[in-house]
Design a protein around this motif. Structure first.
Motif, short mmCIF file in Angstrom:
data_model
loop_
_atom_site.label_atom_id
_atom_site.label_comp_id
_atom_site.label_asym_id
_atom_site.label_seq_id
_atom_site.Cartn_x
_atom_site.Cartn_y
_atom_site.Cartn_z
N GLY A 97 0.75 -1.32 -0.05
CA GLY A 97 -0.05 -0.05 0.05
C GLY A 97 0.69 1.36 -0.02
O GLY A 97 0.41 2.40 0.51
N LYS A 98 2.06 1.23 -0.54
CA LYS A 98 2.91 2.37 -0.58
C LYS A 98 2.68 3.61 -1.51
O LYS A 98 2.43 4.90 -0.72
CB LYS A 98 4.19 2.27 -0.95
N THR A 99 1.85 3.27 -2.59
CA THR A 99 1.10 4.17 -3.63
C THR A 99 -0.10 4.76 -2.90
O THR A 99 -0.21 6.06 -2.72
CB THR A 99 1.02 3.45 -4.66
N PHE A 101 -0.70 5.04 0.07
CA PHE A 101 -0.30 6.09 1.47
C PHE A 101 0.06 7.21 0.87
O PHE A 101 -0.20 8.14 1.45
CB PHE A 101 0.65 4.89 2.36
N ILE A 102 1.05 7.30 0.10
CA ILE A 102 1.50 8.54 -0.62
C ILE A 102 0.32 9.36 -1.14
O ILE A 102 0.47 10.77 -1.11
CB ILE A 102 2.77 8.40 -1.35
N LEU A 103 -0.75 8.73 -1.79
CA LEU A 103 -1.71 9.45 -2.30
C LEU A 103 -2.44 10.27 -1.46
O LEU A 103 -2.91 11.15 -1.35
CB LEU A 103 -2.56 8.43 -3.30
N ASN A 104 -2.67 9.30 -0.34
CA ASN A 104 -3.38 9.95 0.73
C ASN A 104 -2.73 11.17 1.54
O ASN A 104 -3.39 12.14 1.71
CB ASN A 104 -3.83 9.16 2.05
N MET A 105 -1.42 11.08 1.81
CA MET A 105 -0.64 12.27 2.27
C MET A 105 -0.72 13.56 1.10
O MET A 105 -1.00 14.44 1.48
CB MET A 105 0.78 11.72 2.33
N ALA A 106 -0.60 12.96 -0.19
CA ALA A 106 -0.71 14.04 -1.20
C ALA A 106 -1.93 14.81 -1.21
O ALA A 106 -1.92 16.23 -1.61
CB ALA A 106 -0.29 13.37 -2.68
N ILE A 107 -2.96 14.12 -1.15
CA ILE A 107 -4.67 14.60 -1.08
C ILE A 107 -4.60 15.65 0.11
O ILE A 107 -5.04 16.85 -0.06
CB ILE A 107 -5.31 13.59 -1.19
N ASN A 108 -4.04 15.16 1.33
CA ASN A 108 -4.06 15.96 2.47
C ASN A 108 -3.42 17.26 2.27
O ASN A 108 -3.87 18.22 2.73
CB ASN A 108 -3.75 15.24 3.71
N VAL A 199 7.60 10.93 -5.51
CA VAL A 199 7.87 10.08 -6.70
C VAL A 199 7.64 8.71 -6.51
O VAL A 199 8.07 8.06 -5.74
CB VAL A 199 9.52 10.27 -7.15
N ASP A 200 6.84 8.02 -7.41
CA ASP A 200 6.61 6.62 -7.33
C ASP A 200 6.81 5.88 -8.60
O ASP A 200 6.00 5.89 -9.51
CB ASP A 200 4.93 6.60 -6.88
N PHE A 201 7.69 5.02 -8.65
CA PHE A 201 8.75 4.89 -7.93
C PHE A 201 10.02 5.09 -8.52
O PHE A 201 10.17 4.67 -9.57
CB PHE A 201 8.68 3.76 -6.82
N LEU A 202 11.05 5.50 -7.82
CA LEU A 202 12.35 5.81 -8.63
C LEU A 202 13.06 4.93 -9.06
O LEU A 202 13.73 5.05 -10.27
CB LEU A 202 13.00 6.90 -7.54
N GLN A 203 13.00 3.67 -8.61
CA GLN A 203 13.74 2.33 -9.10
C GLN A 203 13.19 2.05 -10.39
O GLN A 203 14.07 1.11 -11.01
CB GLN A 203 13.42 1.09 -8.02
N SER A 204 12.13 2.28 -10.79
CA SER A 204 11.69 2.02 -12.24
C SER A 204 12.62 2.86 -13.30
O SER A 204 12.48 2.06 -14.44
CB SER A 204 10.08 2.62 -12.49
N MET A 205 13.25 3.71 -13.05
CA MET A 205 14.00 4.23 -14.03
C MET A 205 15.50 3.90 -13.62
O MET A 205 16.23 4.66 -13.00
CB MET A 205 14.01 5.88 -13.96
N ILE A 206 15.85 2.75 -14.20
CA ILE A 206 17.30 2.07 -13.75
C ILE A 206 18.16 2.25 -15.22
O ILE A 206 17.67 1.88 -16.33
CB ILE A 206 17.10 0.80 -13.52
N PRO A 207 19.35 2.90 -15.27
CA PRO A 207 20.15 2.83 -16.52
C PRO A 207 20.49 1.51 -16.77
O PRO A 207 20.65 0.46 -15.95
CB PRO A 207 21.44 3.70 -15.74
N SER A 208 20.28 1.16 -18.08
CA SER A 208 20.38 -0.37 -18.69
C SER A 208 21.95 -0.68 -18.33
O SER A 208 22.10 -1.90 -18.23
CB SER A 208 20.27 -0.42 -20.19
N LYS A 209 22.91 0.34 -18.26
CA LYS A 209 24.20 0.07 -18.24
C LYS A 209 24.50 -0.66 -16.82
O LYS A 209 25.39 -1.59 -16.73
CB LYS A 209 25.13 1.06 -18.46
N PHE A 210 23.58 -0.48 -15.74
CA PHE A 210 24.10 -0.88 -14.49
C PHE A 210 22.80 -1.89 -14.05
O PHE A 210 22.61 -2.29 -12.95
CB PHE A 210 24.20 0.26 -13.38
#
Length: 217
Positions: A97-99, A101-108, A199-210
């Motif tokens: 439920g991370k997304t 959770f942050i959505l509820n915080m963002a809304i508030n 940011v949901d979630f930053l790990q999705s943007m992974i440089p292919s080199k690494f």
């Protein structure tokens, strides 16, 4: 010094002749070679003096002056919400439920402050459904599959009216690298005067080199 160091780091990372292990070693060696200016080294201070100085500046009016409350009473009581300049990582196992959770915080937060949500994991439509669900209390599955009752539809209409007044800005992301993403965030902060960025979630943007080196990622 800052630009020179940045250029050296980029030259090491962007050199296709280096293997991942060699890049790591070269970066460590570069850090060890840096001669930090004396002004960066602060003198040792007593914790008693630090606390005394802090207490003298604290008042009931100023404690939460710059903080942005999340709307979660227990969280805000312990952590004073979010302060300007903070970098906060919310971590948990998949499906916990991370997304939401942050959505509820963002809304508030967006009731009083401009908030940006950059998503690499959900489409704009999916996030809109999640927001409607959070505000209306109607389960997301019912909204998604159009299985709502007339009463639930009225709840959704009321939620939509509330959402229209929120200072919440959502962007579906597909950036190729961190620099492009950083530039877009800075642009949105200037244009929308954002006070909080999720940011949901930053790990999705992974440089292919690494991609095969989890530690380096």
């Amino acid at each position: 010094m800052e630009n020179s160091l940045r250029n050296k780091i980029q030259n090491i990372i962007n050199n296709d002749q280096y293997k991942d292990s060699e890049i790591t070693i070269r970066l460590i060696n570069l850090i060890n070679e840096i001669d930090f200016p004396i002004s960066m080294h602060k003198e040792t201070k007593s914790i008693g003096d630090l606390c005394s100085n802090l207490v003298s500046t604290i008042s009931k009016e100023s404690i939460y002056k710059d903080s942005i409350m999340t709307g979660f009473a227990d969280f805000d009581a312990k952590f004073r919400g979010f302060s300007p300049g903070e970098f906060v990582v919310i971590g948990a196992r998949p499906g916990m439920g991370k997304t939401n959770f942050i959505l509820n915080m963002a809304i508030n937060m967006a009731e009083n402050h401009p908030v940006g949500l950059f998503s690499f994991d959900n489409s704009e439509t999916s996030l809109a459904i999640k927001v409607l669900s959070c505000v209306s209390g109607v389960r997301m599955g019912k909204i998604d599959y159009d299985k709502i009752s007339s009463f639930e539809f009225e709840d959704i209409k009321k939620a939509s009216e509330k959402i229209a007044n929120l200072k919440l800005y959502i962007k579906e992301c597909s950036f190729a690298n961190y620099q492009e993403f950083k530039n877009e965030v800075i642009k949105q902060i200037k244009e929308k005067d954002l006070k909080v960025v999720f940011v949901d979630f930053l790990q999705s943007m992974i440089p292919s080199k690494f991609r095969n080196n989890r530690e380096f990622e």
